[in-house]
Design an enzyme around this catalytic site. Structure first.
Site, mmCIF file in Angstrom:
data_model
loop_
_atom_site.group_PDB
_atom_site.id
_atom_site.type_symbol
_atom_site.label_atom_id
_atom_site.label_comp_id
_atom_site.label_asym_id
_atom_site.label_seq_id
_atom_site.Cartn_x
_atom_site.Cartn_y
_atom_site.Cartn_z
ATOM 1 N N LYS A 193 -17.665 -26.418 0.226
ATOM 2 C CA LYS A 193 -16.414 -27.299 0.566
ATOM 3 C C LYS A 193 -15.388 -27.115 -0.163
ATOM 4 C CE LYS A 193 -15.802 -32.276 0.916
ATOM 5 N NZ LYS A 193 -15.889 -33.268 -0.079
ATOM 6 N N GLU A 212 -18.570 -17.149 -4.741
ATOM 7 C CA GLU A 212 -19.934 -17.192 -5.030
ATOM 8 C C GLU A 212 -20.581 -18.739 -4.780
ATOM 9 O OE1 GLU A 212 -21.872 -14.860 -6.015
ATOM 10 O OE2 GLU A 212 -20.259 -13.337 -6.269
ATOM 11 N N CYS A 247 -28.254 -21.568 -8.083
ATOM 12 C CA CYS A 247 -27.950 -21.225 -6.545
ATOM 13 C C CYS A 247 -28.893 -20.288 -5.878
ATOM 14 C CB CYS A 247 -26.638 -20.424 -6.533
ATOM 15 S SG CYS A 247 -26.720 -19.178 -7.721
#
Ligand code: NAD
Length: 478
Positions: A193, A212, A247
């Site tokens: 976002k 990233e 992540c």
């Protein structure tokens, strides 16, 4: 945060860049050495800050934040001369006689915006690339890891050349003000976002971006595996990486209906060995970073669609922001947990009749940052590599590709764009300048007007690379 004037900051950094100082090999080396020094001399302070921000276990802080950053720095120091060297390029008959080279040049003034989950590494790893490539840089650490942000501001202020490397602390208003400036590159780490906000701001100045981002990284588990080793490696990539707040942590598992009970038993048993019967008592699990993220994760767990699906863990401790390592079995595809990145200690398991069905499940979602497969089946490995698109793939382990500096690290599609690590970091922050060198010899009249049939024939023969054709035209046989 002290008052900062983003326009003046960029102006100062551009002045430094224009002075040519940051282009020299010596300056780059001095700054890389300064980074190494600050990480070595202040290890305890950094570990304490990471503990304050995330209760990050010391071993994880050392290994995944400090040691990885230092390895990146040492590699840049070792390889810098060769990375900076122009690379010879082939030329063609069209430009004969000539030589050509690709000269890497720094882009200028770059912005690094980093995230809270690996707040030390994700801040300095891109800075290593930016400096090695000869840029000036502003680092904006994440306000969600305030202790690390403050240590970074202090230490970089103390050790680095402040006319070329600056840390601007702050949250949305400060980042927004920075994004209004003209940068020569922006590397952003975080969610998609905000990635869109960064990219829109960059578009105004035609600034290239590296994003990233994250995603739902799947793990496919076959049944012909070393189950104990596989379970341990899944746990290490999930709960052993900042308690799933990474992540590239496994986001969900796909395995067969026939194998799932064995897998759950192995995961549960290894989890208990690692973190004890009461994981809240273990010092080896990070806490959830803050109450917003704690409530976000509780919402995923409290979704009606997954009630009764917990097969391991599920305990929550709001006072200490802890959630136990949790396995959920057969959650529906339309549950909340299967429709956003989990980024925490919850791990749903989906079952299929045949493992090959897992490819379609993965492909039905956005391209993930990482995808993992545990198998001994050669054909399955090959199909996985050729069919699954993700930032990176690992077979028979999780998350370890991040430690291989010869591999690019970055996403594809919704998981990001651009990549860094090792030489890729240097390239990310460099422009590959094309240079063609000619002498005054070999001036070809055919390229100049007046354009004649003969000249056109000669040029056609030249472009076709036909020596005989050239001779024929020159002899007037064509
Ligand atoms: P975050 O909240 O720390 O935000 C990242 C940065 O964006 C911060 O510096 C923050 O100040 C800034 N920011 C936040 N809102 C902004 C706005 N409106 N305008 C401008 N800047 C703003 O981190 P996060 O987004 O919660 O990070 C988690 C996400 O990042 C996950 O999706 C994860 O997968 C991804 N991630 C990716 C990588 C990678 O290397 N690919 C690494 C870590 C995290």
């Amino acid at each position: 945060m002290a008052f900062f004037d983003p326009t003046a900051t960029v102006k100062e950094l551009r002045g430094t860049f224009d002075s040519g100082k940051t282009k020299s090999y010596e300056w780059r080396v001095s700054q890389l050495k300064a980074l190494l020094k600050l990480a070595s001399f202040h290890e305890k302070e950094i570990i304490d800050a990471l503990h304050s921000d995330l209760s990050k276990p010391e071993l994880e802080s050392f290994l995944f934040e400090i040691a990885l950053m230092k390895t990146g720095c040492k590699l840049a120091l070792k390889e810098l001369r060769s990375w900076m060297a122009p690379e010879k390029a082939k030329t063609s008959m069209t430009t004969f006689p000539s030589s050509a080279e690709i000269v890497p040049e720094p882009l200028g003034v770059v912005l690094v915006i980093s995230a809270w989950n690996y707040p030390f590494l994700l801040s300095l790893d891109p800075v290593i690339g930016a400096i090695a490539a000869g840029n000036t840089v502003v680092l904006k650490p994440s306000e969600i890891a305030p202790a690390t942000s403050s240590v970074l501001a202090k230490l970089l202020g103390q050790y680095m050349d402040c006319s070329a490397v600056k840390v601007i602390e702050g949250a949305v208003p400060e980042t927004t003000a920075l994004l209004e400036q003209k940068w020569d590159k922006i590397l952003y780490t975080g969610n998609g976002k905000v990635g869109r906000i960064v990219m829109s701001a960059a578009a105004k100045h035609l600034t290239p971006v590296v994003l990233e981002l994250g995603g739902k990284s799947p793990v496919i588990v076959d049944s012909d595996i070393d189950l104990k080793v596989s379970a341990r490696r899944i746990i290490a990539g999930k709960w052993g990486c900042n308690n799933g707040q990474a992540c590239i942590s496994p986001d969900y598992i796909i395995t067969t209906k026939d194998y799932v009970s064995e897998l759950i038993d192995a995961l549960s048993s290894e989890l208990e060995k690692f973190y004890g019967k009461d994981p809240f008592k273990s010092d080896d699990l990070s806490r959830i970073v803050n109450s917003n993220h704690f409530h976000r994760l509780c919402k995923l767990l409290d979704d009606d669609k997954v009630s009764g699906k917990i097969v391991h863990g599920g305990q929550k401790d709001i006072t200490n922001l802890k959630i136990a390592p949790t396995l959920l079995l057969d959650v529906p595809e339309d549950s909340l947990i299967m429709n956003e990145e989990i980024f925490g200690p919850l791990l749903p398991i989906i079952t299929v009749n045949k493992l090959e069905e897992s490819f379609n499940i993965i492909k039905s979602k956005e391209k993930p940052l990482a995808a993992y497969l545990f198998t001994n089946n050669k054909k399955l490995k090959e199909d996985f590599i050729s069919n699954i698109s993700a930032g990176g793939l690992v077979v028979n382990d999780t998350a370890m590709h991040v430690a291989v500096s010869t591999l690019p690290f970055g996403g594809v599609g919704e998981s990001g764009m651009g990549a860094y690590h090792g030489k890729f970091s240097f390239d990310t922050f460099s422009h590959q300048k094309a240079v063609l060198l000619r002498s005054f010899a070999g001036d070809l009249a055919a390229r100049y007007p007046p354009y004649t049939q003969k000249k056109q024939k000669l040029l056609r023969a030249l472009l076709n690379g036909s020596l005989i054709g050239i001779i024929r035209v020159l002899l007037g046989w064509e």
